[in-house]
Design an enzyme around this catalytic site. Sequence first.
Site, PDB file in Angstrom:
ATOM      1  CB  CYS A   1      -5.111  10.032  12.599  1.00  0.00           C
ATOM      2  SG  CYS A   1      -3.283   9.303  12.173  1.00  0.00           S
TER       3      CYS A   1
ATOM      4  NE  ARG B   1      -6.996   4.548   6.019  1.00  0.00           N
ATOM      5  CZ  ARG B   1      -6.707   5.831   6.240  1.00  0.00           C
ATOM      6  NH1 ARG B   1      -6.940   6.621   7.474  1.00  0.00           N
ATOM      7  NH2 ARG B   1      -5.410   6.707   5.858  1.00  0.00           N
TER       8      ARG B   1
ATOM      9  CG  ASP C   1       2.873   0.676   9.117  1.00  0.00           C
ATOM     10  OD1 ASP C   1       2.532   1.845  10.059  1.00  0.00           O
ATOM     11  OD2 ASP C   1       3.469   1.366   8.892  1.00  0.00           O
TER      12      ASP C   1
ATOM     13  CE  LYS D   1      -1.499   1.276   4.319  1.00  0.00           C
ATOM     14  NZ  LYS D   1      -1.292   2.453   4.802  1.00  0.00           N
ATOM     15  CG  ASN D   2       1.958   2.525   3.695  1.00  0.00           C
ATOM     16  OD1 ASN D   2       0.940   3.238   3.327  1.00  0.00           O
ATOM     17  ND2 ASN D   2       2.468   3.032   4.749  1.00  0.00           N
TER      18      ASN D   2
ATOM     19  NE  ARG E   1       0.284  10.096   9.991  1.00  0.00           N
ATOM     20  CZ  ARG E   1       0.084   9.431   8.800  1.00  0.00           C
ATOM     21  NH1 ARG E   1      -1.444   8.678   9.903  1.00  0.00           N
ATOM     22  NH2 ARG E   1       0.711   8.221   8.574  1.00  0.00           N
TER      23      ARG E   1
HETATM   24  N1  EPU Z   1       6.640  14.193  10.469  1.00  0.00           N
HETATM   25  C1  EPU Z   1       7.037  15.740  11.598  1.00  0.00           C
HETATM   26  N2  EPU Z   1       6.364  16.419   9.790  1.00  0.00           N
HETATM   27  C2  EPU Z   1       5.667  15.940   8.686  1.00  0.00           C
HETATM   28  C3  EPU Z   1       6.150  14.960   8.284  1.00  0.00           C
HETATM   29  C4  EPU Z   1       6.114  13.727   9.693  1.00  0.00           C
HETATM   30  O1  EPU Z   1       7.001  16.073  12.773  1.00  0.00           O
HETATM   31  O2  EPU Z   1       6.218  17.103   8.449  1.00  0.00           O
HETATM   32  C5  EPU Z   1       6.715  13.095  11.758  1.00  0.00           C
HETATM   33  C6  EPU Z   1       5.515  12.713  11.580  1.00  0.00           C
HETATM   34  O3  EPU Z   1       4.433  13.326  13.005  1.00  0.00           O
HETATM   35  C7  EPU Z   1       5.440  11.076  12.723  1.00  0.00           C
HETATM   36  C8  EPU Z   1       6.516  10.957  12.431  1.00  0.00           C
HETATM   37  O4  EPU Z   1       7.554  12.106  11.331  1.00  0.00           O
HETATM   38  O5  EPU Z   1       5.576  11.704  13.718  1.00  0.00           O
HETATM   39  C9  EPU Z   1       6.897   9.840  11.209  1.00  0.00           C
HETATM   40  O6  EPU Z   1       6.017  10.292   9.524  1.00  0.00           O
HETATM   41  P1  EPU Z   1       6.267   9.847   8.384  1.00  0.00           P
HETATM   42  O7  EPU Z   1       6.397  11.337   7.436  1.00  0.00           O
HETATM   43  O8  EPU Z   1       7.483   8.819   8.114  1.00  0.00           O
HETATM   44  O9  EPU Z   1       5.674   8.978   7.850  1.00  0.00           O
HETATM   45  P2  EPU Z   1       4.421   9.337   6.762  1.00  0.00           P
HETATM   46  O10 EPU Z   1       4.999   9.751   5.559  1.00  0.00           O
HETATM   47  O11 EPU Z   1       3.012  10.170   7.146  1.00  0.00           O
HETATM   48  C10 EPU Z   1       4.602   6.362   6.193  1.00  0.00           C
HETATM   49  C11 EPU Z   1       3.446   5.500   5.974  1.00  0.00           C
HETATM   50  C12 EPU Z   1       2.559   5.248   7.367  1.00  0.00           C
HETATM   51  C13 EPU Z   1       3.806   4.501   8.520  1.00  0.00           C
HETATM   52  C14 EPU Z   1       5.139   5.790   8.252  1.00  0.00           C
HETATM   53  C15 EPU Z   1       6.587   5.780   8.542  1.00  0.00           C
HETATM   54  C16 EPU Z   1       2.681   6.265   3.804  1.00  0.00           C
HETATM   55  C17 EPU Z   1       1.377   6.190   3.440  1.00  0.00           C
HETATM   56  N3  EPU Z   1       2.007   5.835   5.229  1.00  0.00           N
HETATM   57  O12 EPU Z   1       3.657   7.572   6.842  1.00  0.00           O
HETATM   58  O13 EPU Z   1       2.230   4.115   7.287  1.00  0.00           O
HETATM   59  O14 EPU Z   1       3.788   4.346   9.488  1.00  0.00           O
HETATM   60  O15 EPU Z   1       5.137   5.676   7.356  1.00  0.00           O
HETATM   61  O16 EPU Z   1       6.566   4.183   8.464  1.00  0.00           O
HETATM   62  O17 EPU Z   1       3.552   5.459   3.428  1.00  0.00           O
HETATM   63  C18 EPU Z   1       0.408   2.201   7.941  1.00  0.00           C
HETATM   64  O18 EPU Z   1       0.329   2.087   7.038  1.00  0.00           O
HETATM   65  O19 EPU Z   1      -0.104   2.298   8.526  1.00  0.00           O
HETATM   66  C19 EPU Z   1       1.340   3.778   8.206  1.00  0.00           C
HETATM   67  C20 EPU Z   1       1.091   4.629   9.244  1.00  0.00           C
END
Ligand code: EPU
Length: 415
Positions: free
Chosen positions: A116, A395, A303, A22-23, A121
């Site tokens: 969320c 999802r 995850d 998915k990701n 986030r």
């Molecule tokens: N963060 C910030 N500022 C930003 C972006 C992120 O502070 O601008 C913080 C977040 O709040 C969090 C940490 O950085 O505490 C990690 O966030 P990250 O940006 O790495 O995660 P993401 O891109 O929002 C993706 C996956 C998540 C997975 C995380 C970590 C997708 C669509 N989602 O999220 O997947 O947990 O990377 O590996 O790729 C899931 O599949 O259940 C899921 C939540």
Amino acid sequence: MPQLILSGGSPLSGRVAIEGAKNAALPACVASLLTNEPVVLGRIPDLRDVETILATIASLGKTVSRSDGVVTISHGAMLRDEAESRFVRQMRASFLVLGPLLARLGRAVVPLPGGCTIGPRPVDLHLDGLRQLGAHVERQDTAVIVTTDGLRGADVRLPYPSVGATEQLMIAATLATGETRIENAAREPEILDLASLLSGMGAQIDIDPEGIVIAGGRPLHGAHHRIIPDRIEAGTYLLAGAITGGQVTVEEVEPSHLGGFLPVLEQAGVSLDVGESRITARATARLRATRVTTAPHPGFPTDLHPPLAALLSLAPGESRIEETVFKQRFGYVDPLRRMGARIQVDDVSAVIQGVRELRGASVTAPDLRAGAALVLAGLAADGQTTLCGIEHLERGYARICAKLTALGGRVERTA
Ligand code: EPU
């Protein structure tokens, strides 16, 4: 609302084919906005989040067709520069459309994704990075308006290796003039998969130990790309075999992507047999209490924290899972407690005292991976579990009822 009715106590056994990740699928669909030529993506999982991203892209002007796991995204109408909040509100990954729209049109208006249940986030790292590439960001209450008179390559150092921010910058930088270097970039397999798709579209991307370097400004073309296997789905099914005292083989996987997870499963007392593209997990006589800290790749993936917690709730002794990525990812704790688990949250750690058995209960999944934890608990529990909130679960887990049933799990979905 639909529910899952799980009857516990049957060891799962057999083989299960793992879907595309998915990701990785979500940013790949977004990358199609970089070109007018067709981008053909194979092994796209049949999931609600994928439907949402495809609807987002179609609403921006693309034509999307889908058959047998292959999605073709081609030029439709002129690209629109405003994303609709009904999509971005539903799913945070839709925020990624900002980069390609900005790079192609010089302007993008994208609603801010909400927080969320796994914690705040924010998108500050996405926006700061785009600013460094020459974007002007106007933050309003519910949206951002981002404009540029041309993106230019820059050295961007991320304060945290955010997956989403790395993807946002990689996608935008392919069309920026000159070289972009992203330091402290995320290294998840999904990032490497995006790099491989972008390279297939004509971008020049090098990944070295210090960061990701993108030589931007080349025109991008269409591509065919096959999405990597879903390491989180694979880990969840391995845990399902282990928690039910059975033996499950996940097939069509890339074992190296599970490097941070498999040693933890072994420490917890699960026996593993790892092949080239399959992994078998077999429950041994006794689970063992385990300590683990989640971390960006190649660490233990956040995850898989909730599903691992379900397993450790049955391991004698005290286990501890420290959550460093999403510090509020403990939505599974209350419902698991209702099923008899003994878990306390201590700051950013779950402290788990293993119990002899879980018992069926009526519980609600507050988010996707918490939902997976509750499914595993329901499969292992004594008696029947009714799980609500399965829209979260669906999802991220395609055909979960059919797959669990084929492994001998007793699970029914009510309409
Ligand atoms: N963060 C910030 N500022 C930003 C972006 C992120 O502070 O601008 C913080 C977040 O709040 C969090 C940490 O950085 O505490 C990690 O966030 P990250 O940006 O790495 O995660 P993401 O891109 O929002 C993706 C996956 C998540 C997975 C995380 C970590 C997708 C669509 N989602 O999220 O997947 O947990 O990377 O590996 O790729 C899931 O599949 O259940 C899921 C939540």
